[in-house]
Design a protein around this motif. Sequence first.
Motif, PDB file in Angstrom:
ATOM      1  N   MET A 239      -3.908  -9.232   0.110  1.00 36.81           N
ATOM      2  CA  MET A 239      -3.013 -10.008   0.975  1.00 36.81           C
ATOM      3  C   MET A 239      -1.567  -9.518   0.862  1.00 36.81           C
ATOM      4  O   MET A 239      -0.835  -9.535   1.851  1.00 36.81           O
ATOM      5  CB  MET A 239      -3.115 -11.501   0.644  1.00 36.81           C
TER       6      MET A 239
ATOM      7  N   TYR B 147      -0.685  -6.398   0.298  1.00 41.89           N
ATOM      8  CA  TYR B 147      -0.669  -5.194   1.132  1.00 41.89           C
ATOM      9  C   TYR B 147      -0.686  -5.574   2.612  1.00 41.89           C
ATOM     10  O   TYR B 147       0.011  -4.984   3.428  1.00 41.89           O
ATOM     11  CB  TYR B 147      -1.872  -4.290   0.830  1.00 41.89           C
ATOM     12  N   ARG B 148      -1.489  -6.545   2.969  1.00 37.64           N
ATOM     13  CA  ARG B 148      -1.623  -6.965   4.370  1.00 37.64           C
ATOM     14  C   ARG B 148      -0.297  -7.441   4.927  1.00 37.64           C
ATOM     15  O   ARG B 148       0.072  -7.151   6.053  1.00 37.64           O
ATOM     16  CB  ARG B 148      -2.666  -8.080   4.454  1.00 37.64           C
ATOM     17  N   ASN B 149       0.422  -8.216   4.126  1.00 40.47           N
ATOM     18  CA  ASN B 149       1.663  -8.852   4.587  1.00 40.47           C
ATOM     19  C   ASN B 149       2.929  -8.116   4.162  1.00 40.47           C
ATOM     20  O   ASN B 149       4.024  -8.598   4.447  1.00 40.47           O
ATOM     21  CB  ASN B 149       1.697 -10.303   4.102  1.00 40.47           C
TER      22      ASN B 149
ATOM     23  N   ALA C 116       3.713  -2.677   3.764  1.00 39.83           N
ATOM     24  CA  ALA C 116       2.462  -3.108   4.397  1.00 39.83           C
ATOM     25  C   ALA C 116       1.545  -1.894   4.547  1.00 39.83           C
ATOM     26  O   ALA C 116       1.984  -0.814   4.936  1.00 39.83           O
ATOM     27  CB  ALA C 116       2.746  -3.734   5.759  1.00 39.83           C
TER      28      ALA C 116
ATOM     29  N   ALA D 240      -2.455  -1.616   5.828  1.00 40.02           N
ATOM     30  CA  ALA D 240      -3.689  -2.281   6.246  1.00 40.02           C
ATOM     31  C   ALA D 240      -4.929  -1.652   5.622  1.00 40.02           C
ATOM     32  O   ALA D 240      -5.900  -2.350   5.329  1.00 40.02           O
ATOM     33  CB  ALA D 240      -3.789  -2.278   7.774  1.00 40.02           C
TER      34      ALA D 240
ATOM     35  N   ALA E 280      -5.081  -2.957   2.147  1.00 38.37           N
ATOM     36  CA  ALA E 280      -5.452  -4.373   2.249  1.00 38.37           C
ATOM     37  C   ALA E 280      -6.959  -4.497   2.449  1.00 38.37           C
ATOM     38  O   ALA E 280      -7.621  -5.268   1.750  1.00 38.37           O
ATOM     39  CB  ALA E 280      -4.704  -5.036   3.406  1.00 38.37           C
ATOM     40  N   ALA E 281      -7.506  -3.724   3.381  1.00 41.19           N
ATOM     41  CA  ALA E 281      -8.944  -3.778   3.653  1.00 41.19           C
ATOM     42  C   ALA E 281      -9.757  -3.393   2.421  1.00 41.19           C
ATOM     43  O   ALA E 281     -10.769  -4.027   2.116  1.00 41.19           O
ATOM     44  CB  ALA E 281      -9.288  -2.863   4.826  1.00 41.19           C
TER      45      ALA E 281
ATOM     46  N   LEU F 276      -9.294  -8.434   9.875  1.00 43.36           N
ATOM     47  CA  LEU F 276      -8.941  -7.008   9.965  1.00 43.36           C
ATOM     48  C   LEU F 276      -9.926  -6.278  10.869  1.00 43.36           C
ATOM     49  O   LEU F 276      -9.527  -5.431  11.683  1.00 43.36           O
ATOM     50  CB  LEU F 276      -8.895  -6.367   8.575  1.00 43.36           C
TER      51      LEU F 276
ATOM     52  N   GLU G  92      -7.241  -3.326  12.220  1.00 41.47           N
ATOM     53  CA  GLU G  92      -6.152  -2.921  11.318  1.00 41.47           C
ATOM     54  C   GLU G  92      -6.733  -2.463   9.978  1.00 41.47           C
ATOM     55  O   GLU G  92      -7.380  -3.226   9.289  1.00 41.47           O
ATOM     56  CB  GLU G  92      -5.204  -4.093  11.071  1.00 41.47           C
TER      57      GLU G  92
END
Length: 157
Positions: A51, A53-55, A61, A63, A66-67, A88, A93
Amino acid sequence: MMDSAHAGPVDQARLYLRGSAEVAVNLPKAFSLFSAAAKAGDTQAAYYLGMMYRNGMGVAADARAAARWLTVAAHHQMPAAMFALANLYLSGEGVKRDELVARRWIEKAADLEYPDAVMAMAIGLRDGSMGFERNEALYETQMRFAQRALERRTSGM
């Protein structure tokens, strides 16, 4: 209140992520603690790292990163990670856009009574999206289930 000097690394990281009267928000410190704990196999840390990394919190950031971390947490039965990962896949993303993979993650999170996933599944049934067939009766059932799950989450059960 948790004594930050005696908290585990994930609890300490959450404290730095959110801050408190005693501890200032320190996103780079939270990121560092979550990162170390996730690399050591902590599922909750993997979720929080994903999260962040996602935000773009305490880190640029990313994605794809994050994934990767949300996938780790999702495979360890964390419904919030499953739902975030599904989103995602819906948006494409950090992963190849894939509504069917997204649907599978949403269904898994809904099976674990994660309210946001139950709601997303209901909307898919209402709209005939994410590979769901339009089904008004099942949509209404899912919405009632989502309401009960949300009530349980807010009452702390």
